[in-house]
Enzyme design. Structure first.
Site, PDB file in Angstrom:
ATOM      1  N   CYS A  91       0.771  -1.259   0.000  1.00 34.07           N
ATOM      2  CA  CYS A  91       0.000   0.000   0.000  1.00 34.07           C
ATOM      3  C   CYS A  91       0.800   1.307   0.000  1.00 34.07           C
ATOM      4  O   CYS A  91       0.667   2.128  -0.899  1.00 34.07           O
ATOM      5  CB  CYS A  91      -0.904   0.047   1.228  1.00 34.07           C
ATOM      6  SG  CYS A  91      -1.827  -1.439   1.581  1.00 34.07           S
ATOM      7  N   HIS A  93      -2.418   7.071   4.712  1.00 38.95           N
ATOM      8  CA  HIS A  93      -1.269   6.155   4.762  1.00 38.95           C
ATOM      9  C   HIS A  93       0.023   6.784   4.243  1.00 38.95           C
ATOM     10  O   HIS A  93       0.892   6.082   3.706  1.00 38.95           O
ATOM     11  CB  HIS A  93      -1.588   4.864   3.961  1.00 38.95           C
ATOM     12  CG  HIS A  93      -0.855   3.672   4.491  1.00 38.95           C
ATOM     13  ND1 HIS A  93      -0.631   2.533   3.749  1.00 38.95           N
ATOM     14  CD2 HIS A  93      -0.270   3.434   5.701  1.00 38.95           C
ATOM     15  CE1 HIS A  93       0.033   1.651   4.469  1.00 38.95           C
ATOM     16  NE2 HIS A  93       0.264   2.178   5.662  1.00 38.95           N
TER      17      HIS A  93
HETATM   18 CA    CA Z   1      -3.025  -2.216  -0.565  1.00 41.50          CA
END
Ligand code: CA
Length: 469
Positions: free
Chosen positions: A76, A134
């Site tokens: 990610c 994130h």
């Molecule tokens: Ca991901």
């Protein structure tokens, strides 16, 4: 004197007409719908049979389906950093998933890098992020401090979906605990708020609100669903759509994908109702491949014929479901040449006259000439991936792909003939291996080592943790 006044008045009229003209020719809106950990074969436009995705498929049908669409990393955080900066994240040391550390300004996207939202701000766009950030949990890396005008979402790498599970009001009270970060309240800008619905539905509604609110000005909406990333949670309404899927994991995953599909439908309907669909580029993609059964965080996803999945340097790790539409400008097509999430920044930059810092050149290209047929060459001769901690490399040059792994002999595949990477031709093709190795070395020489520690507690758990998130 009268002549001068008249000339001035004509000039002013022309200027005001010009001003009116430039205001009417609006810069295109940009929407990036990014899903999390979705398998290559889990959308209808890539042949999925058991999970209908009619709304996601509308994008591929109205526009272009990319069969060879890549992201810059197979987990990610770094993948998102590549998308948001238009540069390989390995160039700036973003090569691990960041830890959830709200009091560490250096954990996350380096300040020296510019996000697409920061770049678009300079040319008059309003940018909003809905969903997963994130890119660092410290306030200095908060989306509102990285170019976005609005934020509705969570700072960490994943989240629980039911409102009753969100028990921690203050996102900054959690420190270096990924699991706990999943339970924080959703933030609207800097304020924690109590959500009432299933999280995917909250994000979809917010995306629709954002478009409604900013319909009159050029906008960039980054709709970064955390679905269908684990934890596997879905409401009965969505689960009931899949009475025929027996595997519990797959059933819940299907329900989560279906919720995303409903949201995409609401957003597309809103754009059509507001008559914005011809002035809006919409991308749909996943941030990495689906974590398949061998992965500790398997979510029931399916990468079809592609080898392996999330975290891998084989195709299943970073070739993703990828489509885009720009009605009226880009004709419906299937595009087979490799493209990259890096191209989203470069395409946007070209369309909205963003000035690029020459010391931080973009790695992507403007896709539009390739998609309109004006440019018939290959947008990317080479697609790269490095995983520093595993000494892993993937170098796709045209149809040939070199795979390097720690303490292992090089592997070579021809993706056109062998999409599943079963037939290693390295032994018979020393010269080709050498050529691709030289290309890899040249790219590698431009990269730096990772600048922050990833999700690891000990050496042993390093890879496991990285795969999980
Ligand atoms: Ca991901």
């Amino acid at each position: 004197m009268k002549k001068i006044v008249k000339a001035l008045s004509i000039l002013l009229t022309c200027l005001s007409l010009w001003d009116g003209y430039s205001q009417n020719v609006q810069k295109p809106n940009i929407i990036v719908i990014l899903v999390d950990d979705m398998g290559y074969a889990d959308v209808g436009f890539n042949g999925c049979k058991d999970i209908p995705t009619p709304n996601i498929d509308r994008i591929a049908k109205n526009g272009v389906k990319f069969t060879n669409g890549y992201v810059t990393y197979s987990v990610c955080g770094p993948s998102r950093a590549g998308l948001l900066t238009g540069r390989y994240p390995q160039r700036f040391g973003y090569e691990r998933n960041p830890q959830y550390r709200p009091h560490d300004p250096n954990m996350g996207l380096p300040k020296e890098e510019k996000t697409l939202a920061e770049a678009l701000k300079q040319v008059g766009y309003t940018s909003g992020i809905v969903g997963k950030w994130h890119q660092g949990a410290d306030i200095s890396n908060h989306p509102l401090n990285r170019g976005f005008n609005e934020f509705f979402g969570h700072l960490g790498g994943g989240h629980k979906y039911f409102p009753e599970d969100l028990t921690i009001k203050d996102s900054y009270a959690v420190d270096n605990d990924e699991g706990m970060s999943y339970k924080t309240w959703i933030m609207r800008n800097h304020e924690p708020i109590q959500t009432k619905k299933y999280l995917t539905d909250e994000f979809s509604d917010e995306a629709v609100r954002f478009v409604e609110k900013h319909q009159k000005n050029p906008f960039f909406l980054y709709l970064a669903y955390n679905a269908p990333h684990s934890p596997l949670q879905a409401t009965q309404e969505y689960l009931d759509r899949f009475p025929n899927i027996e595997d519990k994991k797959r059933k819940t995953y299907a329900a989560m994908v279906s919720a995303v599909d409903d949201g995409v439908g609401k957003l597309l309907d809103k754009l059509e109702a507001l008559n914005l669909d011809e002035n809006t580029l919409i991308y749909f993609l996943s941030d990495n491949g689906g974590p398949v059964k061998s992965n500790v965080a398997s979510n029931g996803s399916d990468n079809g014929v592609l080898r392996e999945g999330k975290s891998s340097i084989y195709e299943g790790g970073f070739r993703v479901p990828f489509a885009m539409q720009w009605k009226g400008t880009v004709k419906p097509a299937v595009y087979d040449n490799p493209v990259s999430s890096l191209d989203i920044f470069a395409t946007t930059a070209a369309l909205s006259n963003i000035k690029i810092n020459k010391y931080k050149p973009l790695d992507g290209v403007n896709l539009i000439p390739f998609l309109t047929g004006k440019n018939k060459s290959n947008p990317h001769e080479t697609i790269y991936l490095r995983k520093f901690d595993e000494k892993g490399y993937s170098v796709r040059h045209k149809d040939l792909k070199l795979v390097l792994k720690r303490d292992a002999a090089p592997e070579l595949y021809n993706l056109k003939e062998d999409i599943g990477e079963h037939n290693n031709m390295a032994k018979q093709n020393h010269k080709t291996v050498k050529k691709l190795e030289a290309i890899r070395k040249e790219w590698d020489s431009q990269l730096i080592e990772p600048i922050f520690g990833g999700l690891k507690i000990s050496k042993e758990s390093e890879i496991k943790e990285d795969k999980k998130y």
